[in-house]
Design an enzyme around this catalytic site. Sequence first.
Site, PDB file in Angstrom:
ATOM      1  N   SER A  88       0.823  -1.212   0.000  1.00 33.12           N
ATOM      2  CA  SER A  88       0.000   0.000   0.000  1.00 33.12           C
ATOM      3  C   SER A  88       0.853   1.255   0.000  1.00 33.12           C
ATOM      4  O   SER A  88       0.425   2.303   0.477  1.00 33.12           O
ATOM      5  CB  SER A  88      -1.018  -0.016   1.146  1.00 33.12           C
ATOM      6  OG  SER A  88      -0.391  -0.161   2.378  1.00 33.12           O
ATOM      7  N   THR A 190       0.884   1.803   4.579  1.00 39.15           N
ATOM      8  CA  THR A 190       1.018   3.246   4.376  1.00 39.15           C
ATOM      9  C   THR A 190       1.928   3.786   5.458  1.00 39.15           C
ATOM     10  O   THR A 190       1.713   3.505   6.625  1.00 39.15           O
ATOM     11  CB  THR A 190      -0.366   3.911   4.555  1.00 39.15           C
ATOM     12  OG1 THR A 190      -1.172   3.536   3.470  1.00 39.15           O
ATOM     13  CG2 THR A 190      -0.259   5.423   4.619  1.00 39.15           C
ATOM     14  N   THR A 208       1.512   6.865   0.344  1.00 40.77           N
ATOM     15  CA  THR A 208       0.622   5.702   0.219  1.00 40.77           C
ATOM     16  C   THR A 208       0.204   5.480  -1.231  1.00 40.77           C
ATOM     17  O   THR A 208       0.242   6.418  -2.044  1.00 40.77           O
ATOM     18  CB  THR A 208      -0.657   5.932   1.056  1.00 40.77           C
ATOM     19  OG1 THR A 208      -1.429   4.734   1.080  1.00 40.77           O
ATOM     20  CG2 THR A 208      -1.513   7.051   0.519  1.00 40.77           C
ATOM     21  N   ARG A 218      -9.872   8.292  -6.796  1.00 36.73           N
ATOM     22  CA  ARG A 218     -10.107   8.399  -5.344  1.00 36.73           C
ATOM     23  C   ARG A 218      -8.826   8.868  -4.637  1.00 36.73           C
ATOM     24  O   ARG A 218      -7.735   8.392  -4.891  1.00 36.73           O
ATOM     25  CB  ARG A 218     -10.540   7.046  -4.801  1.00 36.73           C
ATOM     26  CG  ARG A 218     -10.800   7.025  -3.285  1.00 36.73           C
ATOM     27  CD  ARG A 218      -9.586   6.572  -2.493  1.00 36.73           C
ATOM     28  NE  ARG A 218      -9.864   6.403  -1.085  1.00 36.73           N
ATOM     29  CZ  ARG A 218      -8.926   6.246  -0.156  1.00 36.73           C
ATOM     30  NH1 ARG A 218      -7.664   6.230  -0.485  1.00 36.73           N
ATOM     31  NH2 ARG A 218      -9.262   6.097   1.103  1.00 36.73           N
ATOM     32  N   THR A 241      -3.230   6.371   9.553  1.00 31.72           N
ATOM     33  CA  THR A 241      -3.298   5.286   8.590  1.00 31.72           C
ATOM     34  C   THR A 241      -4.666   4.630   8.729  1.00 31.72           C
ATOM     35  O   THR A 241      -5.350   4.819   9.721  1.00 31.72           O
ATOM     36  CB  THR A 241      -2.158   4.272   8.825  1.00 31.72           C
ATOM     37  OG1 THR A 241      -2.255   3.230   7.845  1.00 31.72           O
ATOM     38  CG2 THR A 241      -2.213   3.652  10.195  1.00 31.72           C
ATOM     39  N   GLY A 242      -5.054   3.867   7.711  1.00 39.70           N
ATOM     40  CA  GLY A 242      -6.357   3.209   7.768  1.00 39.70           C
ATOM     41  C   GLY A 242      -7.327   3.807   6.765  1.00 39.70           C
ATOM     42  O   GLY A 242      -6.905   4.381   5.754  1.00 39.70           O
ATOM     43  N   GLY A 244      -9.100   6.134   4.936  1.00 41.84           N
ATOM     44  CA  GLY A 244      -8.919   7.574   4.801  1.00 41.84           C
ATOM     45  C   GLY A 244     -10.203   8.379   4.856  1.00 41.84           C
ATOM     46  O   GLY A 244     -10.219   9.511   5.356  1.00 41.84           O
TER      47      GLY A 244
END
Length: 331
Positions: A88, A190, A208, A218, A241-242, A244
Amino acid sequence: MKRRKFLKNASLTGVAITVGNSLVACKEEGSSVVVTTAKNAVRPLVIATWNTPNAVEAAAAVLSKGGTALDAVEQGCRIEEANEKGQSVGKGGLPDRDGNVTLDACIMNDKGNYGAVVCVQNIMHVISVARKVMEETPHVLLAGKGAEQFAVSQGFQREDLLTEASKKAWEKWKVKSEYKPIINIENHDTIGMLAIDKDGNISGACTTSGLAYKMAGRVGDSPIIGSGLFIDNEIGGATATGLGEEVLKTVGSFLIVELMRQGKTPQQACEEAIGRIVNKPNRNYKNFQVGYIAVNKQGEYGAYSIHEWFSYNLYKDKENKNYKSDFYNKA
Ligand code: SD4
């Protein structure tokens, strides 16, 4: 670390106060309030999302030679961008639904300057392109083709970022074409990185390839100031992170820095920012992950995520180690 202890004073507990020109943080310790000034802060220090020992090592190497926090975070992030196994970020990142790898990155320095690129194809070291945007243009954010052309004009090489492994994963995904934001765990890498240099200055960076199999075009939180990253050299920094979309809706990193300004520790601020996501009505947080890390000017740090298995690498006192983050969903 030399610390000055003051008698407990309830009105000071947990608040940031100003002594002379420098901001100090107070926290309860036993029966006294400990005041740590930025002068005796822990430094140098590097903290980065996920299990990223090599990236943190590279950043620490810059700082150990007396380099700036800005150089450290850029060099650190470049390690993950070049790591084809990280799916990622950078080269080897998983593509969007159409099979295109598109990268997002941003960088912010101790002077409050910021540069970012979004949805960039064919350029591996987007963190360095983000830095060029910050330093060489009158703008802060370049997107898509324009960002790619700018990168090439600055001497960056075009290359195919889709590796065989990521192409195969995408082809397998296409069979069902189901888009579900993946909850966690192994496949998040990321990198968001924060560093404090020998002068106590703070910078941060985040890079990322975004969510795997996202819609074309996106953009997530990572390159967006205040969401994926925010630095205020007087206070501290935070990065995310995670998923977004959830970080963007709560402007998470800016929120954390502002909470620290109001006196919260980095840990408390990260917990509150996760709280703002999970406590929203109708958020099915069980299906997605978000993790934050933060540092303050004193070199205190914190990390918190929605689910288990978020971790961070920390370089401090000449040691670089991975730690598991505390998390919200203990049910
Ligand atoms: C995004 N926050 O684009 C990024 C994804 C991520 O580990 O952090 N993956 O939403």
